[in-house]
Design an enzyme around this catalytic site. Structure first.
Site, PDB file in Angstrom:
ATOM      1  N   LYS A  90       0.814  -1.217   0.000  1.00  0.00           N
ATOM      2  CA  LYS A  90       0.000   0.000   0.000  1.00  0.00           C
ATOM      3  C   LYS A  90       0.857   1.281   0.000  1.00  0.00           C
ATOM      4  O   LYS A  90       2.073   1.223   0.264  1.00  0.00           O
ATOM      5  CB  LYS A  90      -0.917  -0.030   1.237  1.00  0.00           C
ATOM      6  CG  LYS A  90      -1.966  -1.152   1.193  1.00  0.00           C
ATOM      7  CD  LYS A  90      -2.890  -1.073   2.409  1.00  0.00           C
ATOM      8  CE  LYS A  90      -3.953  -2.151   2.378  1.00  0.00           C
ATOM      9  NZ  LYS A  90      -4.886  -2.036   3.535  1.00  0.00           N
TER      10      LYS A  90
ATOM     11  N   ARG B 141      -1.879 -14.200   4.884  1.00  0.00           N
ATOM     12  CA  ARG B 141      -2.559 -13.499   5.981  1.00  0.00           C
ATOM     13  C   ARG B 141      -1.733 -13.596   7.273  1.00  0.00           C
ATOM     14  O   ARG B 141      -1.682 -12.664   8.068  1.00  0.00           O
ATOM     15  CB  ARG B 141      -3.955 -14.088   6.208  1.00  0.00           C
ATOM     16  CG  ARG B 141      -4.891 -14.015   5.004  1.00  0.00           C
ATOM     17  CD  ARG B 141      -5.476 -12.668   4.746  1.00  0.00           C
ATOM     18  NE  ARG B 141      -6.236 -12.142   5.848  1.00  0.00           N
ATOM     19  CZ  ARG B 141      -6.886 -10.978   5.805  1.00  0.00           C
ATOM     20  NH1 ARG B 141      -6.858 -10.224   4.708  1.00  0.00           N
ATOM     21  NH2 ARG B 141      -7.554 -10.532   6.844  1.00  0.00           N
TER      22      ARG B 141
ATOM     23  N   ASN C 130      -1.905   0.388   6.778  1.00  0.00           N
ATOM     24  CA  ASN C 130      -1.341  -0.833   7.340  1.00  0.00           C
ATOM     25  C   ASN C 130      -0.517  -1.652   6.340  1.00  0.00           C
ATOM     26  O   ASN C 130      -0.414  -2.868   6.444  1.00  0.00           O
ATOM     27  CB  ASN C 130      -2.431  -1.665   8.019  1.00  0.00           C
ATOM     28  CG  ASN C 130      -3.529  -2.067   7.049  1.00  0.00           C
ATOM     29  OD1 ASN C 130      -3.444  -1.758   5.875  1.00  0.00           O
ATOM     30  ND2 ASN C 130      -4.534  -2.774   7.542  1.00  0.00           N
TER      31      ASN C 130
ATOM     32  N   THR D 171      -5.133  -6.809  11.052  1.00  0.00           N
ATOM     33  CA  THR D 171      -5.445  -5.533  10.388  1.00  0.00           C
ATOM     34  C   THR D 171      -4.897  -4.340  11.175  1.00  0.00           C
ATOM     35  O   THR D 171      -4.278  -3.439  10.604  1.00  0.00           O
ATOM     36  CB  THR D 171      -6.982  -5.380  10.250  1.00  0.00           C
ATOM     37  OG1 THR D 171      -7.507  -6.566   9.648  1.00  0.00           O
ATOM     38  CG2 THR D 171      -7.342  -4.166   9.418  1.00  0.00           C
TER      39      THR D 171
ATOM     40  N   ARG E 272       2.765  -6.187   9.325  1.00  0.00           N
ATOM     41  CA  ARG E 272       2.054  -5.059   9.936  1.00  0.00           C
ATOM     42  C   ARG E 272       2.639  -4.682  11.292  1.00  0.00           C
ATOM     43  O   ARG E 272       2.686  -3.500  11.642  1.00  0.00           O
ATOM     44  CB  ARG E 272       0.566  -5.379  10.015  1.00  0.00           C
ATOM     45  CG  ARG E 272      -0.107  -5.215   8.634  1.00  0.00           C
ATOM     46  CD  ARG E 272      -1.474  -5.818   8.585  1.00  0.00           C
ATOM     47  NE  ARG E 272      -2.243  -5.400   7.418  1.00  0.00           N
ATOM     48  CZ  ARG E 272      -3.402  -5.948   7.064  1.00  0.00           C
ATOM     49  NH1 ARG E 272      -3.922  -6.933   7.781  1.00  0.00           N
ATOM     50  NH2 ARG E 272      -4.039  -5.529   5.990  1.00  0.00           N
TER      51      ARG E 272
ATOM     52  N   PHE F 181     -15.165   4.095   7.170  1.00  0.00           N
ATOM     53  CA  PHE F 181     -13.820   4.470   6.734  1.00  0.00           C
ATOM     54  C   PHE F 181     -13.629   4.343   5.223  1.00  0.00           C
ATOM     55  O   PHE F 181     -12.526   4.556   4.711  1.00  0.00           O
ATOM     56  CB  PHE F 181     -12.768   3.624   7.466  1.00  0.00           C
ATOM     57  CG  PHE F 181     -12.953   2.134   7.309  1.00  0.00           C
ATOM     58  CD1 PHE F 181     -12.536   1.466   6.164  1.00  0.00           C
ATOM     59  CD2 PHE F 181     -13.554   1.397   8.319  1.00  0.00           C
ATOM     60  CE1 PHE F 181     -12.705   0.094   6.016  1.00  0.00           C
ATOM     61  CE2 PHE F 181     -13.734   0.013   8.181  1.00  0.00           C
ATOM     62  CZ  PHE F 181     -13.308  -0.631   7.027  1.00  0.00           C
TER      63      PHE F 181
END
Ligand code: GDP
Length: 140
Positions: free
Chosen positions: A11, A87, A114, A93, A104, A59
């Site tokens: 991200k 994952r 994140n 998260t 993370r 959000f």
């Protein structure tokens, strides 16, 4: 366990901080192969379509703005049980809840920023891979 493919996104918070290589090392150390990868800059509309399932969440608008704020690296990871494995490598998260050593826990800045996305099931993995990649781009 079967060989699977899953969609991963590095991200904007992570590409901004030049963390692509460190994050890719985590995937490779966990036995996940990066079988497709490209750096793109999503429009807000493209981010919105990708995260459509969250459209009703408070959000959503913030998430779409964030995902369109800088380039992302979209990638396909392949390996035994790749969906669950990724994952695991990503962590929870919210980085405050992420296990030590996960991406993370080490890199995320907040529950929103994140660092990584990973598909959560075989059906979503197939749809998310097809959203970003053609069959010709998956070179195993
Ligand atoms: P994931 O599967 O672990 O990525 O988590 P979710 O599917 O629940 O949420 C998708 C993404 O929405 C997360 O990775 C975050 O970037 C963002 N997100 C989730 N919860 C929140 C929140 O409470 N606030 C903000 N700003 N973003 C959130």
């Amino acid at each position: 366990m079967a060989i699977e493919r899953t969609l991963s996104i590095i991200k904007p918070d992570a590409t901004n901080r030049n963390l692509t290589g460190k994050i890719n090392a985590k995937f490779e150390e966990a036995g996940l192969r990066i079988v497709a990868q490209k750096r793109i800059h999503l429009t807000k509309a493209q981010a919105g379509k990708f995260y459509e399932v969250h459209a009703e969440r408070p959000f959503y608008d913030e998430l779409c703005d964030f995902m369109a704020s800088a380039p992302v690296v979209v990638q396909v990871l392949e390996g035994e049980g790749a969906i669950a494995k990724n994952r695991e490598v990503m962590g929870a998260t919210n980085p405050a809840d992420a296990a030590p050593g996960t991406i993370r826990a080490e890199f995320a800045q907040s529950v929103g920023e994140n660092s990584v996305h990973g598909s959560d099931a075989p059906e979503t993995a197939a749809a998310e891979i097809a959203y970003f990649f053609s069959g010709l781009e998956l070179v195993g």
